[in-house]
Design a protein around this motif. Structure first.
Motif, PDB file in Angstrom:
ATOM      1  N   ARG A  75       0.810  -1.208   0.000  1.00 26.55           N
ATOM      2  CA  ARG A  75       0.000   0.000   0.000  1.00 26.55           C
ATOM      3  C   ARG A  75       0.857   1.277   0.000  1.00 26.55           C
ATOM      4  N   ASN A  76       2.023   1.191   0.661  1.00 24.36           N
ATOM      5  CA  ASN A  76       2.866   2.382   0.800  1.00 24.36           C
ATOM      6  C   ASN A  76       4.169   2.267   0.017  1.00 24.36           C
ATOM      7  N   SER A  77       4.155   1.480  -1.034  1.00 24.82           N
ATOM      8  CA  SER A  77       5.383   1.238  -1.799  1.00 24.82           C
ATOM      9  C   SER A  77       5.975   2.521  -2.373  1.00 24.82           C
ATOM     10  N   ASN A  78       5.119   3.424  -2.860  1.00 26.93           N
ATOM     11  CA  ASN A  78       5.621   4.677  -3.445  1.00 26.93           C
ATOM     12  C   ASN A  78       6.309   5.550  -2.389  1.00 26.93           C
ATOM     13  N   ARG A  79       5.675   5.668  -1.207  1.00 26.42           N
ATOM     14  CA  ARG A  79       6.272   6.473  -0.134  1.00 26.42           C
ATOM     15  C   ARG A  79       7.589   5.871   0.344  1.00 26.42           C
ATOM     16  N   LEU A  80       7.602   4.524   0.506  1.00 33.39           N
ATOM     17  CA  LEU A  80       8.828   3.867   0.968  1.00 33.39           C
ATOM     18  C   LEU A  80       9.951   4.008  -0.047  1.00 33.39           C
ATOM     19  N   LEU A  81       9.613   3.908  -1.343  1.00 34.47           N
ATOM     20  CA  LEU A  81      10.620   4.073  -2.389  1.00 34.47           C
ATOM     21  C   LEU A  81      11.173   5.497  -2.374  1.00 34.47           C
ATOM     22  N   PHE A  82      10.261   6.474  -2.175  1.00 31.77           N
ATOM     23  CA  PHE A  82      10.700   7.873  -2.104  1.00 31.77           C
ATOM     24  C   PHE A  82      11.672   8.100  -0.940  1.00 31.77           C
ATOM     25  N   LEU A  83      11.317   7.564   0.231  1.00 29.96           N
ATOM     26  CA  LEU A  83      12.179   7.729   1.407  1.00 29.96           C
ATOM     27  C   LEU A  83      13.529   7.067   1.212  1.00 29.96           C
ATOM     28  N   LEU A  84      13.517   5.882   0.550  1.00 29.01           N
ATOM     29  CA  LEU A  84      14.776   5.174   0.282  1.00 29.01           C
ATOM     30  C   LEU A  84      15.668   5.990  -0.635  1.00 29.01           C
ATOM     31  N   LEU A  85      15.095   6.496  -1.724  1.00 36.05           N
ATOM     32  CA  LEU A  85      15.878   7.298  -2.672  1.00 36.05           C
ATOM     33  C   LEU A  85      16.357   8.600  -2.029  1.00 36.05           C
ATOM     34  N   LEU A  86      15.497   9.205  -1.182  1.00 34.58           N
ATOM     35  CA  LEU A  86      15.895  10.418  -0.480  1.00 34.58           C
ATOM     36  C   LEU A  86      17.072  10.160   0.450  1.00 34.58           C
ATOM     37  N   GLY A  87      17.019   9.041   1.176  1.00 30.06           N
ATOM     38  CA  GLY A  87      18.117   8.694   2.073  1.00 30.06           C
ATOM     39  C   GLY A  87      19.414   8.467   1.324  1.00 30.06           C
ATOM     40  N   ILE A  88      19.339   7.773   0.184  1.00 34.65           N
ATOM     41  CA  ILE A  88      20.540   7.520  -0.621  1.00 34.65           C
ATOM     42  C   ILE A  88      21.119   8.825  -1.142  1.00 34.65           C
ATOM     43  N   SER A  89      20.239   9.727  -1.637  1.00 33.85           N
ATOM     44  CA  SER A  89      20.726  11.004  -2.184  1.00 33.85           C
ATOM     45  C   SER A  89      21.375  11.862  -1.107  1.00 33.85           C
ATOM     46  N   LEU A  90      20.784  11.894   0.105  1.00 31.20           N
ATOM     47  CA  LEU A  90      21.377  12.669   1.197  1.00 31.20           C
ATOM     48  C   LEU A  90      22.734  12.108   1.609  1.00 31.20           C
ATOM     49  N   THR A  91      22.819  10.778   1.664  1.00 33.23           N
ATOM     50  CA  THR A  91      24.094  10.140   2.023  1.00 33.23           C
ATOM     51  C   THR A  91      25.185  10.472   1.026  1.00 33.23           C
ATOM     52  N   LEU A  92      24.856  10.396  -0.271  1.00 32.41           N
ATOM     53  CA  LEU A  92      25.837  10.702  -1.314  1.00 32.41           C
ATOM     54  C   LEU A  92      26.245  12.173  -1.269  1.00 32.41           C
ATOM     55  N   THR A  93      25.264  13.057  -1.003  1.00 33.17           N
ATOM     56  CA  THR A  93      25.572  14.490  -0.917  1.00 33.17           C
ATOM     57  C   THR A  93      26.519  14.780   0.238  1.00 33.17           C
ATOM     58  N   ILE A  94      26.243  14.191   1.410  1.00 35.31           N
ATOM     59  CA  ILE A  94      27.075  14.411   2.591  1.00 35.31           C
ATOM     60  C   ILE A  94      28.487  13.873   2.388  1.00 35.31           C
ATOM     61  N   GLN A  95      28.609  12.706   1.771  1.00 36.11           N
ATOM     62  CA  GLN A  95      29.917  12.084   1.588  1.00 36.11           C
ATOM     63  C   GLN A  95      30.765  12.813   0.555  1.00 36.11           C
TER      64      GLN A  95
END
Length: 276
Positions: free
Chosen positions: A10-30
């Motif tokens: 039911r929440n696959s779109n939201r979970l995918l968004f959060l996952l991609l957001l987390g990956i992008s923030l990690t890459l930006t910080i590193q």
């Protein structure tokens, strides 16, 4: 289990968004030093606040022990005072190995790790008090470590019980230098490496800071020689040093400012650029 699967679907779109957001923030910080430094500073601020509150509770529970220690310390100081030849000349307590009182920041340990291979200490002093990266931290018994990161009100210290720590040290009686490291084993011992075999060294000799860096003044106590080893096919000793400090029980500490640090670093950089 089925409900969990249904929730994910039911929440696959939201979970995918959060996952991609987390990956992008990690890459930006590193990949950006500015973002990384801001994240570290924020983490110091949050963890420092938590550690300070925990420390307040521990202090209240340990009031009896601290009072006993203060009584013993007062007795020791009075003994020194009464046994001086001239009791009218009382030494200043705010002077440390020639460091001016204005260059000393008094702070308190609010968190101390000593059970891993890379241990850190949190202090309740930060940028607001003038604490900066690479300042030396000591107490009345000897060295503690080096400032690693700071926030407004807190700072973290690379403990001498950290396998990445390297501090210039020497034999007090001979002035032979070496590099002080930790092998990750005992909290009461460190190692002084690369001491020439020509050095006259015995068990019980005192080890102090060498003064070849701008972090610690020369002559700050570290510990005493416990064992001496010879590396195979090497012209150097490895010395096991018993620390004066109990690194598992730290209270108030002194952070040492170095006004000449930037001047010395700039001078060394100019010399390197000239040679290149």
């Amino acid at each position: 289990m089925q409900q969990i699967f249904n929730f994910i679907i039911r929440n696959s779109n939201r979970l995918l968004f959060l996952l991609l957001l987390g990956i992008s923030l990690t890459l930006t910080i590193q990949s950006h030093s500015y973002h990384r430094s801001r994240v570290i500073s924020s983490a110091n601020f949050l963890s420092g606040g938590v550690y300070e509150r925990i420390n307040h509770v521990n202090e209240y529970l340990n009031l009896r022990t601290e009072n006993d220690e203060l009584v013993l310390e007062n007795a020791r100081l009075k003994s020194l005072l009464f046994n001086k030849e001239d009791t009218t000349k009382v030494p200043l307590a705010d002077s440390i190995k020639g460091v001016k009182p204005a260059d000393i920041i008094v702070s308190k340990v609010i968190h101390n790790s000593y059970s891993t291979h890379e241990n850190y200490i949190t202090l309740n002093s930060g940028n607001k008090e003038g604490v900066k990266q690479d300042m030396g931290v000591i107490n009345s018994l000897g060295i503690i470590g080096v400032i690693d990161n700071t926030s407004t009100n807190y700072s973290t210290v690379v403990s001498i019980l950290n396998m990445k720590s390297q501090i210039n040290a020497k034999l007090k009686k001979t002035n032979h230098f070496g590099s002080l490291t930790w092998d990750g084993k005992s909290t009461g011992f460190v190692q002084l490496e690369d001491v020439p075999r020509l050095a006259s060294v015995r068990k019980g000799d005192t080890i102090v800071t060498g003064g070849q860096s701008v972090i610690f003044p020369e002559g700050i106590n570290i510990g005493t020689v416990e064992n001496i080893y010879k590396k195979d096919n090497s012209s150097f000793y490895v010395i096991r040093v018993k620390l004066f400090n109990d690194m598992t029980n730290l209270g108030h500490v002194y952070i040492i400012k170095s006004k000449d640090r930037e001047e010395l670093i700039n001078l060394e950089n100019k010399s390197k650029e000239k040679n290149e």
